[in-house]
Write a protein that holds these residues in place. Structure first.
Motif, PDB file in Angstrom:
ATOM      1  N   ALA A 132       0.830  -1.210   0.000  1.00  0.00           N
ATOM      2  CA  ALA A 132       0.000   0.000   0.000  1.00  0.00           C
ATOM      3  C   ALA A 132       0.863   1.259   0.000  1.00  0.00           C
ATOM      4  O   ALA A 132       0.427   2.316  -0.425  1.00  0.00           O
ATOM      5  N   GLN A 133       2.093   1.121   0.501  1.00  0.00           N
ATOM      6  CA  GLN A 133       2.986   2.288   0.498  1.00  0.00           C
ATOM      7  C   GLN A 133       3.909   2.294  -0.720  1.00  0.00           C
ATOM      8  O   GLN A 133       4.902   3.007  -0.762  1.00  0.00           O
ATOM      9  N   GLY A 134       3.567   1.438  -1.685  1.00  0.00           N
ATOM     10  CA  GLY A 134       4.213   1.566  -2.990  1.00  0.00           C
ATOM     11  C   GLY A 134       5.431   0.700  -3.267  1.00  0.00           C
ATOM     12  O   GLY A 134       6.061   0.843  -4.312  1.00  0.00           O
ATOM     13  N   LEU A 135       5.788  -0.222  -2.361  1.00  0.00           N
ATOM     14  CA  LEU A 135       6.924  -1.097  -2.651  1.00  0.00           C
ATOM     15  C   LEU A 135       6.465  -2.539  -2.783  1.00  0.00           C
ATOM     16  O   LEU A 135       5.417  -2.923  -2.267  1.00  0.00           O
ATOM     17  N   GLU A 136       7.274  -3.327  -3.455  1.00  0.00           N
ATOM     18  CA  GLU A 136       6.954  -4.743  -3.566  1.00  0.00           C
ATOM     19  C   GLU A 136       7.422  -5.499  -2.339  1.00  0.00           C
ATOM     20  O   GLU A 136       8.537  -5.305  -1.868  1.00  0.00           O
ATOM     21  N   ALA A 137       6.543  -6.358  -1.840  1.00  0.00           N
ATOM     22  CA  ALA A 137       6.913  -7.157  -0.675  1.00  0.00           C
ATOM     23  C   ALA A 137       6.323  -8.540  -0.832  1.00  0.00           C
ATOM     24  O   ALA A 137       5.359  -8.739  -1.581  1.00  0.00           O
ATOM     25  N   ILE A 138       6.900  -9.516  -0.127  1.00  0.00           N
ATOM     26  CA  ILE A 138       6.355 -10.870  -0.148  1.00  0.00           C
ATOM     27  C   ILE A 138       6.519 -11.499   1.233  1.00  0.00           C
ATOM     28  O   ILE A 138       7.564 -11.368   1.860  1.00  0.00           O
ATOM     29  N   SER A 139       5.445 -12.135   1.716  1.00  0.00           N
ATOM     30  CA  SER A 139       5.503 -12.727   3.056  1.00  0.00           C
ATOM     31  C   SER A 139       5.685 -14.241   2.971  1.00  0.00           C
ATOM     32  O   SER A 139       5.253 -14.881   2.007  1.00  0.00           O
ATOM     33  N   PHE A 140       6.353 -14.786   3.999  1.00  0.00           N
ATOM     34  CA  PHE A 140       6.593 -16.232   4.064  1.00  0.00           C
ATOM     35  C   PHE A 140       6.410 -16.748   5.486  1.00  0.00           C
ATOM     36  O   PHE A 140       6.703 -16.048   6.454  1.00  0.00           O
ATOM     37  N   THR A 141       5.990 -17.992   5.599  1.00  0.00           N
ATOM     38  CA  THR A 141       6.028 -18.664   6.905  1.00  0.00           C
ATOM     39  C   THR A 141       7.464 -19.169   7.131  1.00  0.00           C
ATOM     40  O   THR A 141       8.288 -19.171   6.202  1.00  0.00           O
ATOM     41  N   GLY A 142       7.727 -19.618   8.345  1.00  0.00           N
ATOM     42  CA  GLY A 142       9.054 -20.155   8.650  1.00  0.00           C
ATOM     43  C   GLY A 142       9.375 -21.354   7.775  1.00  0.00           C
ATOM     44  O   GLY A 142      10.494 -21.507   7.263  1.00  0.00           O
ATOM     45  N   SER A 143       8.386 -22.223   7.564  1.00  0.00           N
ATOM     46  CA  SER A 143       8.670 -23.430   6.784  1.00  0.00           C
ATOM     47  C   SER A 143       8.922 -23.085   5.322  1.00  0.00           C
ATOM     48  O   SER A 143       9.770 -23.690   4.668  1.00  0.00           O
ATOM     49  N   GLN A 144       8.217 -22.085   4.790  1.00  0.00           N
ATOM     50  CA  GLN A 144       8.433 -21.706   3.388  1.00  0.00           C
ATOM     51  C   GLN A 144       9.852 -21.215   3.107  1.00  0.00           C
ATOM     52  O   GLN A 144      10.364 -21.395   2.009  1.00  0.00           O
ATOM     53  N   VAL A 145      10.474 -20.558   4.098  1.00  0.00           N
ATOM     54  CA  VAL A 145      11.844 -20.093   3.845  1.00  0.00           C
ATOM     55  C   VAL A 145      12.899 -21.050   4.389  1.00  0.00           C
ATOM     56  O   VAL A 145      14.085 -20.742   4.403  1.00  0.00           O
ATOM     57  N   GLY A 146      12.467 -22.228   4.848  1.00  0.00           N
ATOM     58  CA  GLY A 146      13.446 -23.240   5.230  1.00  0.00           C
ATOM     59  C   GLY A 146      14.138 -22.990   6.559  1.00  0.00           C
ATOM     60  O   GLY A 146      15.347 -23.162   6.691  1.00  0.00           O
ATOM     61  N   ILE A 147      13.355 -22.578   7.574  1.00  0.00           N
ATOM     62  CA  ILE A 147      13.915 -22.510   8.925  1.00  0.00           C
ATOM     63  C   ILE A 147      13.701 -23.885   9.555  1.00  0.00           C
ATOM     64  O   ILE A 147      12.601 -24.232  10.015  1.00  0.00           O
ATOM     65  N   VAL A 148      14.750 -24.693   9.508  1.00  0.00           N
ATOM     66  CA  VAL A 148      14.637 -26.089   9.925  1.00  0.00           C
ATOM     67  C   VAL A 148      14.989 -26.204  11.398  1.00  0.00           C
ATOM     68  O   VAL A 148      15.993 -25.651  11.857  1.00  0.00           O
ATOM     69  N   THR A 149      14.147 -26.912  12.157  1.00  0.00           N
ATOM     70  CA  THR A 149      14.393 -27.063  13.596  1.00  0.00           C
ATOM     71  C   THR A 149      14.440 -28.541  13.984  1.00  0.00           C
ATOM     72  O   THR A 149      14.095 -29.417  13.190  1.00  0.00           O
ATOM     73  N   ASP A 150      14.830 -28.778  15.243  1.00  0.00           N
ATOM     74  CA  ASP A 150      14.677 -30.135  15.781  1.00  0.00           C
ATOM     75  C   ASP A 150      13.193 -30.342  16.096  1.00  0.00           C
ATOM     76  O   ASP A 150      12.372 -29.466  15.802  1.00  0.00           O
ATOM     77  N   SER A 151      12.838 -31.482  16.692  1.00  0.00           N
ATOM     78  CA  SER A 151      11.414 -31.752  16.839  1.00  0.00           C
ATOM     79  C   SER A 151      10.912 -31.515  18.264  1.00  0.00           C
ATOM     80  O   SER A 151       9.880 -32.046  18.654  1.00  0.00           O
ATOM     81  N   ALA A 152      11.627 -30.696  19.038  1.00  0.00           N
ATOM     82  CA  ALA A 152      11.183 -30.379  20.400  1.00  0.00           C
ATOM     83  C   ALA A 152      10.059 -29.345  20.329  1.00  0.00           C
ATOM     84  O   ALA A 152      10.286 -28.142  20.459  1.00  0.00           O
ATOM     85  N   HIS A 153       8.827 -29.839  20.089  1.00  0.00           N
ATOM     86  CA  HIS A 153       7.690 -28.937  19.910  1.00  0.00           C
ATOM     87  C   HIS A 153       7.544 -27.972  21.075  1.00  0.00           C
ATOM     88  O   HIS A 153       7.758 -28.337  22.228  1.00  0.00           O
ATOM     89  N   THR A 154       7.188 -26.750  20.749  1.00  0.00           N
ATOM     90  CA  THR A 154       6.999 -25.583  21.636  1.00  0.00           C
ATOM     91  C   THR A 154       8.313 -24.988  22.169  1.00  0.00           C
ATOM     92  O   THR A 154       8.292 -23.916  22.764  1.00  0.00           O
ATOM     93  N   LYS A 155       9.433 -25.660  21.976  1.00  0.00           N
ATOM     94  CA  LYS A 155      10.723 -25.051  22.342  1.00  0.00           C
ATOM     95  C   LYS A 155      11.829 -25.546  21.408  1.00  0.00           C
ATOM     96  O   LYS A 155      12.939 -25.847  21.821  1.00  0.00           O
ATOM     97  N   ALA A 156      11.492 -25.607  20.120  1.00  0.00           N
ATOM     98  CA  ALA A 156      12.413 -26.184  19.145  1.00  0.00           C
ATOM     99  C   ALA A 156      13.647 -25.303  18.943  1.00  0.00           C
ATOM    100  O   ALA A 156      13.605 -24.096  19.147  1.00  0.00           O
ATOM    101  N   ARG A 157      14.741 -25.949  18.558  1.00  0.00           N
ATOM    102  CA  ARG A 157      15.976 -25.227  18.250  1.00  0.00           C
ATOM    103  C   ARG A 157      16.210 -25.225  16.754  1.00  0.00           C
ATOM    104  O   ARG A 157      16.025 -26.242  16.086  1.00  0.00           O
ATOM    105  N   ILE A 158      16.648 -24.094  16.242  1.00  0.00           N
ATOM    106  CA  ILE A 158      16.951 -23.996  14.817  1.00  0.00           C
ATOM    107  C   ILE A 158      18.220 -24.790  14.527  1.00  0.00           C
ATOM    108  O   ILE A 158      19.228 -24.633  15.215  1.00  0.00           O
ATOM    109  N   VAL A 159      18.159 -25.685  13.539  1.00  0.00           N
ATOM    110  CA  VAL A 159      19.357 -26.452  13.185  1.00  0.00           C
ATOM    111  C   VAL A 159      19.908 -26.050  11.815  1.00  0.00           C
ATOM    112  O   VAL A 159      21.060 -26.317  11.500  1.00  0.00           O
ATOM    113  N   ASP A 160      19.071 -25.402  11.004  1.00  0.00           N
ATOM    114  CA  ASP A 160      19.537 -25.004   9.675  1.00  0.00           C
ATOM    115  C   ASP A 160      18.619 -23.916   9.127  1.00  0.00           C
ATOM    116  O   ASP A 160      17.428 -23.904   9.406  1.00  0.00           O
ATOM    117  N   VAL A 161      19.215 -22.997   8.385  1.00  0.00           N
ATOM    118  CA  VAL A 161      18.402 -21.991   7.700  1.00  0.00           C
ATOM    119  C   VAL A 161      18.824 -22.020   6.236  1.00  0.00           C
ATOM    120  O   VAL A 161      19.993 -21.821   5.912  1.00  0.00           O
TER     121      VAL A 161
END
Ligand code: ASP
Ligand code: MG
Length: 410
Positions: free
Chosen positions: A87-116
């Motif tokens: 709306a302010q005139g620039l191009e932007a694109i939104s992503f979820t964490g999974s869409q941009v490849g923020i990979v974590t361990d499987s400790a749900h609710t307190k996961a640690r990032i292992v790779d981006v």
């Protein structure tokens, strides 16, 4: 062209007006010639509200489903911010964490990032777009959505800055930086211009709420320069990790406090090899983090062991400890939720004797009793009565003259 990661917390995007304000700051940075990646939290108190919904259904929501639920908060805010930037005139694109490849361990609710996996973001920046990423969330290798623990958007931002080799990670928040003490308790507290990542780590770990501890850890490990500043003003905040000879010289940088812990005492346990190992192994197996520990001198071969745990872990700790009392033939178990922990942090105390003595004198002069003490090379922590907290923090702040700024070596 500099690459900047800008992170905005929930209070900075609490309503549409504030989202428009964030969009303006993003547009300003982009127009100044930066490549901009934005990380945001859920709007206002959305995450709290989602947690409450879950607890209306059950006291023990499955952790995987909790992550599925909580991650929706940030999905809403990134979409709205992207629209606002458009709306302010620039191009932007939104992503979820999974869409941009923020990979974590499987400790749900307190996961640690292992790779981006930074590729997708870099592609979009290449197209001259502002990239807006949902904070606080990631995905496991087998495709389950995870979250990074409360306050986790800070960690998303710093981890992205590290992976993208950004020049700077700006953390925009509702305070204007890191203070020598909590200004709500100590009105004379001063904003710090700079602080080392080591000191910031101790500050965050001992109760300073401004950054999630893991984000500071990430920043330290990858050498990310972080600027904590206000989203409501243009003034300079606090720089973390910016090399500066001043940092070598500061004796004391701040006083923090934490009222989130409880003290547990095992009374009358046998004083013999293997007892502490057994007690703390059992707690570790129950996934309970123990902070301070003291053991008294023994009399007739029995002793007392005290330690602190987070209040929310007290119930599980009690369950484990009751079993241990029976097994060891101990005399009893005592728990105390009326404590507070107060900590003094400063890289210079390593080489400057007398800091602990001055801290204890400040407490003594106010007639505050010290119940437990622990130290690291750049931190001294004391457990005291919670009722004494305010006067204790003020007395220590004053003792070290922190109202005049940090204390330097001559
Ligand atoms: N929205 C999440 C929370 O409230 C993550 C964050 O704000 O950093 O904890
Ligand atoms: Mg936060």
């Amino acid at each position: 062209m500099a690459l900047v990661v800008m992170k905005f917390g929930g209070s900075s995007v609490a309503d549409i007006g504030r989202i428009m304000n964030v969009a303006s700051r993003v547009v300003e940075s982009k127009k100044a010639g930066n490549n901009v990646v934005v990380v945001i939290s859920a709007l206002g108190n959305t995450t709290d509200a989602l947690v409450q919904l879950a607890y209306q259904i059950t006291d023990h929501p499955p952790a995987r489903e909790m992550d599925m639920l909580l991650s929706t908060g940030e999905q809403i805010s990134v979409a709205l911010l992207s629209m606002a930037v458009h709306a302010q005139g620039l191009e932007a694109i939104s992503f979820t964490g999974s869409q941009v490849g923020i990979v974590t361990d499987s400790a749900h609710t307190k996961a640690r990032i292992v790779d981006v996996k930074a590729g997708r973001i870099l592609d979009e920046l290449e197209k001259n777009r502002v990239v807006i990423v949902a904070g606080f969330q990631g995905v496991t290798l087998d495709d389950h959505i995870t979250t990074l623990g409360r306050g986790g958007s800070d960690t998303t931002a710093v981890a992205l800055a590290a992976a993208l080799k950004a020049d700077l990670c700006e953390i925009y928040t509702d305070v204007d930086g890191v203070y020598t003490a909590d200004p709500r308790i100590v009105p004379e507290a001063r904003k710090l211009d700079r602080i080392s990542s080591e000191e910031m780590l101790e500050m965050a770990a001992t109760g300073a709420k401004v950054l999630q501890v893991r984000s500071v850890e990430f920043g330290r490990n990858y050498g990310v320069v972080i600027h904590v500043r206000s989203s409501f003003s243009a003034s300079e905040g606090t720089w973390i990790n910016k090399d500066d000879s001043r940092m070598e010289k500061a004796i004391v940088s701040g006083v923090t406090h934490d009222t989130g812990e409880a003290k547990v005492t095992l009374i009358g346990v046998p004083d013999q090899p293997g007892i502490a190992a057994r007690v703390f192994r059992r707690l570790a197996e129950g996934n309970i983090n123990v902070d301070m520990i003291i053991q008294n001198v023994s009399e007739n071969n029995v002793t007392d062991i005290s330690f602190t745990v987070m209040k929310e872990d007290l119930e599980s700790s009690n369950r484990i400890m009751k079993g241990i009392v029976d097994e060891l033939g101990a005399k009893g178990l005592h728990t105390d939720e009326g404590i507070a922990k107060i900590s003094l942090i400063g890289a210079g105390m390593r080489t400057h004797p007398g800091v602990a003595a001055d801290m204890f004198s400040a407490l003594a002069e106010e007639d505050v009793n010290i119940e437990m003490i622990s130290t690291s090379s750049i931190k001294i922590s004391c457990v005291i009565r919670a009722a004494d907290l305010k006067k204790a923090v003020n007395a220590i702040h004053k003792k070290f003259g922190l109202e005049k700024g940090v204390v330097m070596h001559e």
